[in-house]
Design a protein around this motif. Structure first.
Motif, PDB file in Angstrom:
ATOM      1  N   ARG B  72       0.868  -1.311   0.319  1.00  0.00           N
ATOM      2  CA  ARG B  72      -0.210   0.190   0.103  1.00  0.00           C
ATOM      3  C   ARG B  72       1.005   1.285  -0.571  1.00  0.00           C
ATOM      4  O   ARG B  72       0.491   2.518  -0.458  1.00  0.00           O
ATOM      5  CB  ARG B  72      -0.857   0.150   1.159  1.00  0.00           C
ATOM      6  CG  ARG B  72      -2.458  -0.052   0.830  1.00  0.00           C
ATOM      7  CD  ARG B  72      -3.721   0.045   1.562  1.00  0.00           C
ATOM      8  NE  ARG B  72      -4.747  -0.940   0.973  1.00  0.00           N
ATOM      9  CZ  ARG B  72      -5.090  -0.483  -0.308  1.00  0.00           C
ATOM     10  NH1 ARG B  72      -4.749   0.771  -1.459  1.00  0.00           N
ATOM     11  NH2 ARG B  72      -5.912  -1.355  -0.587  1.00  0.00           N
ATOM     12  N   ASN B  73       2.014   0.853   0.672  1.00  0.00           N
ATOM     13  CA  ASN B  73       2.423   2.451   0.573  1.00  0.00           C
ATOM     14  C   ASN B  73       3.981   2.452  -0.152  1.00  0.00           C
ATOM     15  O   ASN B  73       4.375   3.533  -0.197  1.00  0.00           O
ATOM     16  CB  ASN B  73       3.557   2.731   2.373  1.00  0.00           C
ATOM     17  CG  ASN B  73       3.999   1.438   2.360  1.00  0.00           C
ATOM     18  OD1 ASN B  73       5.140   0.612   0.903  1.00  0.00           O
ATOM     19  ND2 ASN B  73       5.333   0.720   3.390  1.00  0.00           N
ATOM     20  N   ILE B  75       1.581   3.507  -3.804  1.00  0.00           N
ATOM     21  CA  ILE B  75       0.957   3.478  -3.949  1.00  0.00           C
ATOM     22  C   ILE B  75       0.737   4.879  -3.703  1.00  0.00           C
ATOM     23  O   ILE B  75       0.175   6.020  -2.444  1.00  0.00           O
ATOM     24  CB  ILE B  75      -0.695   2.784  -3.533  1.00  0.00           C
ATOM     25  CG1 ILE B  75      -0.898   1.540  -4.105  1.00  0.00           C
ATOM     26  CG2 ILE B  75      -1.832   4.247  -4.391  1.00  0.00           C
ATOM     27  CD1 ILE B  75      -2.113   0.979  -3.623  1.00  0.00           C
ATOM     28  N   GLY B  76       0.864   6.048  -4.891  1.00  0.00           N
ATOM     29  CA  GLY B  76       0.263   7.274  -4.765  1.00  0.00           C
ATOM     30  C   GLY B  76      -0.931   7.568  -5.510  1.00  0.00           C
ATOM     31  O   GLY B  76      -1.544   7.039  -5.807  1.00  0.00           O
ATOM     32  N   GLN B 101       4.473   9.848   5.103  1.00  0.00           N
ATOM     33  CA  GLN B 101       4.125   9.301   6.439  1.00  0.00           C
ATOM     34  C   GLN B 101       3.985   7.637   6.070  1.00  0.00           C
ATOM     35  O   GLN B 101       3.884   7.069   7.159  1.00  0.00           O
ATOM     36  CB  GLN B 101       3.032   9.803   6.762  1.00  0.00           C
ATOM     37  CG  GLN B 101       3.434  11.653   7.653  1.00  0.00           C
ATOM     38  CD  GLN B 101       4.540  11.014   8.978  1.00  0.00           C
ATOM     39  OE1 GLN B 101       4.344  10.479   9.185  1.00  0.00           O
ATOM     40  NE2 GLN B 101       5.446  11.642   8.868  1.00  0.00           N
ATOM     41  N   GLY B 102       3.469   7.119   5.349  1.00  0.00           N
ATOM     42  CA  GLY B 102       2.823   5.910   4.649  1.00  0.00           C
ATOM     43  C   GLY B 102       3.809   4.749   5.123  1.00  0.00           C
ATOM     44  O   GLY B 102       4.054   3.706   4.971  1.00  0.00           O
ATOM     45  N   HIS B 104       6.740   4.947   6.856  1.00  0.00           N
ATOM     46  CA  HIS B 104       7.748   4.393   7.797  1.00  0.00           C
ATOM     47  C   HIS B 104       6.683   4.819   8.785  1.00  0.00           C
ATOM     48  O   HIS B 104       5.590   5.194   9.720  1.00  0.00           O
ATOM     49  CB  HIS B 104       8.932   5.580   7.852  1.00  0.00           C
ATOM     50  CG  HIS B 104       9.438   5.898   6.909  1.00  0.00           C
ATOM     51  ND1 HIS B 104      10.473   5.296   6.886  1.00  0.00           N
ATOM     52  CD2 HIS B 104       9.383   6.915   5.687  1.00  0.00           C
ATOM     53  CE1 HIS B 104      11.656   5.757   6.111  1.00  0.00           C
ATOM     54  NE2 HIS B 104      11.025   6.833   5.350  1.00  0.00           N
ATOM     55  N   ALA B 154       4.257  10.092  -3.164  1.00  0.00           N
ATOM     56  CA  ALA B 154       4.078   8.461  -2.425  1.00  0.00           C
ATOM     57  C   ALA B 154       4.219   7.524  -3.375  1.00  0.00           C
ATOM     58  O   ALA B 154       4.669   6.547  -3.547  1.00  0.00           O
ATOM     59  CB  ALA B 154       2.362   8.537  -2.082  1.00  0.00           C
TER      60      ALA B 154
END
Lengths: 281, 218
Positions: B72-73, B75-76, B101-102, B104, B154
Motif C-alpha cells: 500500500r505504501n 501507491i500514490g 508518512q505511509g 515509515h 508517494a
C-alpha cells in the motif's frame, strides 16, 4: 500593590498547583484543538465534558473515592465511539455528539439529585459545570496525575505530529498510502478524552470547549502553515490561561470564565490582525 | 505487454454504498506498466472503483487483491478535493512532505532525501515556487497541482488519479498529462478516472468504460 498581593498568593501551594495544572492542560488542549477544529469536531470537547460530568455523578452515587477510576474510562469509551465510528455511523458526527452531550448532562444531574447526600446539590453541580473553585482545591496527588498524563500526551503529539497532520489534512490519502489511520484515530480519541477530563478541573465541564477551540481559531486567523498554527495556538492558550488564573486570583473572579474571557480577547485581537494583514496584501 | 506482472486482481467484486451496488461481480486485472483510463457518466461508479483499489471502501463481496509484492505504501493517490482542505492552514511543502508518512511507521522528522524528492515532485508539477505558500490561498488549479505533487511523492509503483485535470486551465492540463505520460514511460502503472475521453484515449494503453459495464449488467 498587585505584585505584592500576587507574591503573597504564590506562597500557597494550591495557587502554584493551579498554575502548573492550568499551563499543562491549556497546552495539551490547544495542540489537539487544531486537529479537532480542522476535522470539524469542534464540539467534541463540550460533548465529552458532559459525559465526564455524567460519569462524575455515577462515581458520586457509587461513593467511589477516586472518581477518576470511573470518569476516565467512561469518557475514553465515548470518545472512541464518537470519533472512530466516523463515516459509516448511523447517526452522523454532530448529531451523535449533541445526543451524547445533553443525554449525559441530564442523566448526571438526575442521578446527583436522586442520590446525593450533600446539602448543597446545586452548588456542587455549579462547581463541576463551571469549575468555579475546583482548580484552587487540587491536591498534590491530582497534580502529579495531571503532570504525568500531560507529559504522555505531549510525547505522543511530538512523536506523531506529522502523522496527525497527514490524517487531519487528508485521511483518505493517508489510508490509501499505507498509514494506519484506524490506529491513529483511536489514539487521538483517547488523548482527547484524557485532555477533556483534565481540563474539566480547570474551567469546568461547560467551558472546556473554549480551551479546545479558541486558541486554534485565533492562530488560524493569522498563521499560514500547520506548524506555525500549532505553535501559536499553544502559546496563545498558555498565555491566556496564565493571565486568566492570575486575574482571577487578584480580582476574585471565577477561574474558568476568566480564562475563557482572556481567550475571547485573544481571538478578537488575532481577528483584527488578520483584517490588517489582508488589507496590506 | 508480455508476461506483465499483475498488480491488482479483482474477483467477483461488488462495491457500493448502502443498498446500492455501483460495481457488480467484476473480474478485472491491472498489470504492471498499464496506463488505464476509467471513463463513464457521473454516478456510474468510476470513483467508487478507484476508492476500492485505494483500500478506502471494503468490497461488499468478492475481493480486491494487491499482487506482485505491491505494498500500500508504494501507491500514490490523487483524491478529489474535500471541503475541509479548501480552507486548511498548511504550507504547500508540509502537504507534499506528508506523502512520506505511509512509508515509515514512525517519522517524527523528515530527512534530506525526503525533502529532495519533494522538491523534484514540486518541480514536475511547477509548484516549487509555491513551496512556502498557504494552501488555502492558492487557486483551484494550483491546489490540484500541489495534490498531484503529493501523489507523485508517494507513488513508487502505482499512481491512482481521480479526475486530475478538474479545474485546470488548458496549459496546466497539458503539463499534467505530459507529467503522467512521462512517469508511465519510466515504468509507473497509472490508473486514472477522467471525463476527458479524447486525451485519455491518446495516452492510455487500456480503457475501462463504466457505461458499458453497467449496460452489460442490464
Amino acid at each position: 500593590m498587585p505584585i505584592d498581593k500576587l507574591l503573597f498568593y504564590l506562597d500557597f501551594p494550591f495557587v502554584r498547583y493551579a498554575i502548573i495544572v492550568g499551563v499543562l492542560v491549556s497546552l495539551c488542549s490547544s495542540l489537539l484543538g487544531v486537529t479537532l477544529v480542522l476535522k470539524r469536531y469542534s464540539y467534541i470537547g463540550d460533548g465529552l465534558s458532559h459525559v465526564a460530568f455524567g460519569a462524575l455523578a455515577i462515581a458520586a452515587v457509587l461513593k467511589v473515592t477516586n472518581n477518576m477510576l470511573i470518569i476516565l474510562p467512561v469518557t475514553v469509551a465515548v470518545a472512541i465511539l464518537l470519533l472512530c465510528t466516523g463515516k459509516n455511523a448511523r447517526i452522523k458526527g454532530d448529531a451523535a455528539i449533541a445526543m451524547v452531550s445533553v443525554g449525559a448532562l441530564a442523566l448526571g444531574y438526575l442521578l446527583m439529585n436522586l442520590f446525593s447526600t450533600s446539602a448543597n446539590i446545586s452548588g456542587d453541580v455549579c462547581t463541576t459545570l463551571f469549575g468555579s473553585t475546583s482548580i484552587l482545591t487540587l491536591k498534590a496527588g491530582e497534580v502529579y496525575l495531571c503532570v504525568v498524563l500531560s507529559v504522555v500526551v505531549l510525547a505522543i503529539f511530538v512523536l506523531f505530529y506529522h502523522k496527525i497532520f497527514a490524517i487531519t489534512f487528508d485521511e483518505n490519502f493517508a489510508q490509501a498510502t499505507g498509514v494506519n489511520t484506524a490506529f491513529f484515530n483511536l489514539l487521538i480519541a483517547v488523548v482527547v478524552a484524557v485532555i477533556i477530563v483534565l481540563a474539566m478541573n480547570l474551567v469546568g465541564a461547560l467551558l472546556v470547549s473554549a480551551l479546545v477551540v479558541f486558541p486554534a481559531l485565533s492562530a488560524m486567523r493569522v498563521f499560514k502553515s500547520f506548524f506555525a498554527v500549532t505553535v501559536a495556538a499553544a502559546i496563545i492558550s498558555v498565555v491566556c490561561s496564565l493571565v486568566g488564573i492570575l486575574v482571577a486570583i487578584l480580582a476574585g473572579t471565577p477561574v474558568g470564565s476568566t480564562i475563557v474571557a482572556a481567550d475571547i480577547v485573544a481571538f478578537g485581537s488575532f481577528y483584527l490582525m488578520s483584517l490588517i494583514q489582508s488589507r496590506e496584501s | 505487454m508480455v508476461n506483465a506482472q499483475t498488480l491488482i486482481k479483482c474477483r467477483q467484486l461488488t462495491l457500493g454504498y448502502g443498498s446500492k451496488d455501483l460495481v457488480r461481480d467484476l473480474d478485472y486485472d491491472i498489470n504492471e506498466g498499464d496506463y488505464l483510463c476509467i471513463v463513464g457518466h457521473n454516478g456510474s461508479g468510476k470513483t467508487t472503483f478507484l476508492k476500492g483499489i485505494a483500500g478506502l471502501l471494503s468490497p461488499k463481496s468478492g475481493s480486491i487483491e494487491l499482487c506482485g509484492g505491491l505494498n500500500r505504501n508504494q501507491i500514490g493517490y490523487l483524491p478529489q478535493m474535500t471541503v475541509v482542505q479548501k480552507d486548511f492552514p498548511a504550507s504547500v511543502e508540509e502537504i507534499v512532505l506528508s506523502a512520506f508518512q505511509g512509508k515509515h511507521r514512525l517519522l517524527p522528522f523528515y530527512k534530506s532525501a525526503h525533502r529532495e524528492r519533494a522538491m523534484e515532485c514540486m518541480a514536475l508539477t511547477r509548484t516549487e515556487s509555491l513551496r512556502k505558500s498557504c494552501f488555502r490561498e492558492l487557486s483551484g488549479g494550483q491546489k490540484q497541482r500541489v495534490l498531484l505533487a503529493r501523489a507523485l511523492c508517494a507513488a513508487e509503483r502505482l499512481l491512482l488519479l481521480d479526475e486530475p485535470v478538474t479545474g485546470l486551465d488548458p496549459e496546466s492540463t497539458g503539463t499534467m498529462y505530459r507529467v503522467i505520460e512521462d512517469l508511465h514511460q519510466k515504468g509507473m502503472t497509472v490508473v486514472m478516472v477522467t471525463h476527458d475521453v479524447d486525451t485519455a484515449l491518446d495516452d492510455a494503453t487500456r480503457v475501462m468504460d463504466f457505461n458499458k459495464i453497467s449496460t452489460k449488467e442490464r
